[in-house]
Design an enzyme around this catalytic site. Structure first.
Site, PDB file in Angstrom:
ATOM      1  N   ASN A 164      42.943  58.703  32.170  1.00 59.84           N
ATOM      2  CA  ASN A 164      43.505  57.557  31.456  1.00 59.84           C
ATOM      3  C   ASN A 164      44.770  57.985  30.724  1.00 59.84           C
ATOM      4  O   ASN A 164      44.875  59.130  30.292  1.00 59.84           O
ATOM      5  CB  ASN A 164      42.484  56.995  30.450  1.00 59.84           C
ATOM      6  CG  ASN A 164      42.877  55.622  29.932  1.00 59.84           C
ATOM      7  OD1 ASN A 164      43.142  54.714  30.707  1.00 59.84           O
ATOM      8  ND2 ASN A 164      42.942  55.472  28.626  1.00 59.84           N
TER       9      ASN A 164
ATOM     10  N   ASP B 146      40.364  41.190  39.040  1.00 52.51           N
ATOM     11  CA  ASP B 146      41.389  40.869  40.036  1.00 52.51           C
ATOM     12  C   ASP B 146      40.918  40.945  41.484  1.00 52.51           C
ATOM     13  O   ASP B 146      41.632  40.534  42.399  1.00 52.51           O
ATOM     14  CB  ASP B 146      42.623  41.757  39.828  1.00 52.51           C
ATOM     15  CG  ASP B 146      42.294  43.250  39.822  1.00 52.51           C
ATOM     16  OD1 ASP B 146      41.448  43.687  40.622  1.00 52.51           O
ATOM     17  OD2 ASP B 146      42.899  43.984  39.010  1.00 52.51           O
TER      18      ASP B 146
ATOM     19  N   HIS C 255      32.941  42.033  34.319  1.00 50.69           N
ATOM     20  CA  HIS C 255      33.615  40.900  33.683  1.00 50.69           C
ATOM     21  C   HIS C 255      33.895  39.758  34.658  1.00 50.69           C
ATOM     22  O   HIS C 255      34.694  38.873  34.361  1.00 50.69           O
ATOM     23  CB  HIS C 255      34.915  41.353  33.013  1.00 50.69           C
ATOM     24  CG  HIS C 255      34.669  42.262  31.850  1.00 50.69           C
ATOM     25  ND1 HIS C 255      35.573  43.209  31.403  1.00 50.69           N
ATOM     26  CD2 HIS C 255      33.581  42.407  31.039  1.00 50.69           C
ATOM     27  CE1 HIS C 255      35.058  43.868  30.373  1.00 50.69           C
ATOM     28  NE2 HIS C 255      33.851  43.404  30.138  1.00 50.69           N
TER      29      HIS C 255
ATOM     30  N   CYS D  90      26.204  23.168  35.746  1.00 48.33           N
ATOM     31  CA  CYS D  90      25.163  23.283  36.765  1.00 48.33           C
ATOM     32  C   CYS D  90      25.156  24.639  37.470  1.00 48.33           C
ATOM     33  O   CYS D  90      24.254  24.927  38.260  1.00 48.33           O
ATOM     34  CB  CYS D  90      25.288  22.166  37.805  1.00 48.33           C
ATOM     35  SG  CYS D  90      26.650  22.370  38.974  1.00 48.33           S
TER      36      CYS D  90
HETATM   37 ZN   LIG Z   1      28.429  21.335  37.989  1.00 44.18          ZN
END
Ligand SMILES: [Zn+2]
Length: 251
Positions: A223, A107, A124, A135
């Site tokens: 957590n 984010d 990530h 490309c």
């Molecule tokens: Zn490209």
């Protein structure tokens, strides 16, 4: 042995010189960005959303890409503001203690909060950047989203006509080895690793936690749910991130 208190952890952070913070979705939920893997997560509730995030469907099927671009237009990250948890880590940086910030989030809210970009290791990727799968061209996502808003359902690369995508790691897509190497290196260099809002289930980044521990760092896990590394952590804090992190990180 009892779990050290939040005041003890605050003293550890005061004493630390090279803190590495590892953040996951839990630090951004207060900014209105849903946790994709948690019990209320987008993928848990809508398996179709997971299909849209799979690189194999994305490359093979123009309809999946069209749906993905529509979904990107509405991604909450484009409207989100950093919250107290993000700002607390800026305070840690200003104190000269932040060695690096490893994040699983796409984010961009750590940088929006004011953390120096060079300290952020985005394992990530970042939703605010677009990339060409052919490309390798990269550019601002908003310019590509403007093309979608103007009616291009599946905008192609301006350089080579290749498939464009957000510069994030989808399912089935390889991580960037240099980025992962850097995450592991900084984890091994820190004297305190603070894991915030991550379930620590996704490898290889979860491996940064035992790596830091083996290298001699203190490990603190904050957590909402238990993690597999709670046993090796020096402290486990089940506290609201937006309330506890400002207290822990303030000077
Ligand atoms: Zn490209």
């Amino acid at each position: 042995m009892s779990n050290p208190s939040v005041d003890t952890v605050r003293k550890w952070i005061d004493a630390a010189r090279r803190v590495v913070v590892l953040t996951g979705a839990g630090i951004s939920t207060d900014s209105g960005i849903p946790d994709f893997r948690g019990p209320q997560g987008v993928w848990t509730k809508n398996p179709l959303a997971e299909k849209l995030s799979d690189i194999r469907y994305y490359v093979a099927d123009g309809e999946v890409r069209k749906a993905s671009w529509q979904s990107r237009l509405e991604h909450p990250a484009f409207m989100a503001q950093p919250n107290a948890g993000h700002l607390a880590l800026v305070a840690l940086e200003r104190r000269g203690k932040l060695h690096a910030l490893i994040t699983q989030n796409i984010d961009g809210l750590h940088q929006r909060a004011g953390i120096a970009s060079e300290l952020v290791v985005e394992v990530h990727g970042n939703l605010h950047q677009a990339v060409c799968l052919s490309c390798g061209w990269k550019g601002p996502m908003q310019a590509v989203l403007d093309r979608v808003r103007a009616g291009e359902e599946d905008p192609a690369c301006g350089e080579c006509d290749g498939i464009l995508k957000s510069d994030t790691i989808s399912f089935g897509q390889a991580l960037v080895p240099e980025v992962i190497d850097r995450a592991m290196r900084v984890a091994a260099e820190c004297d305190l690793l603070l894991a915030v809002g991550s379930t620590l289930q996704v490898y290889p980044v979860a491996g940064a936690v035992p790596l830091a521990k083996e290298a001699g760092a203190r490990v603190v896990i904050m957590n909402a749910q238990p993690t597999q590394f709670d046993d090796i952590a020096d402290a486990v804090l089940r506290m609201h991130i937006g309330e506890a992190l400002p207290y822990l990180c303030a000077g």
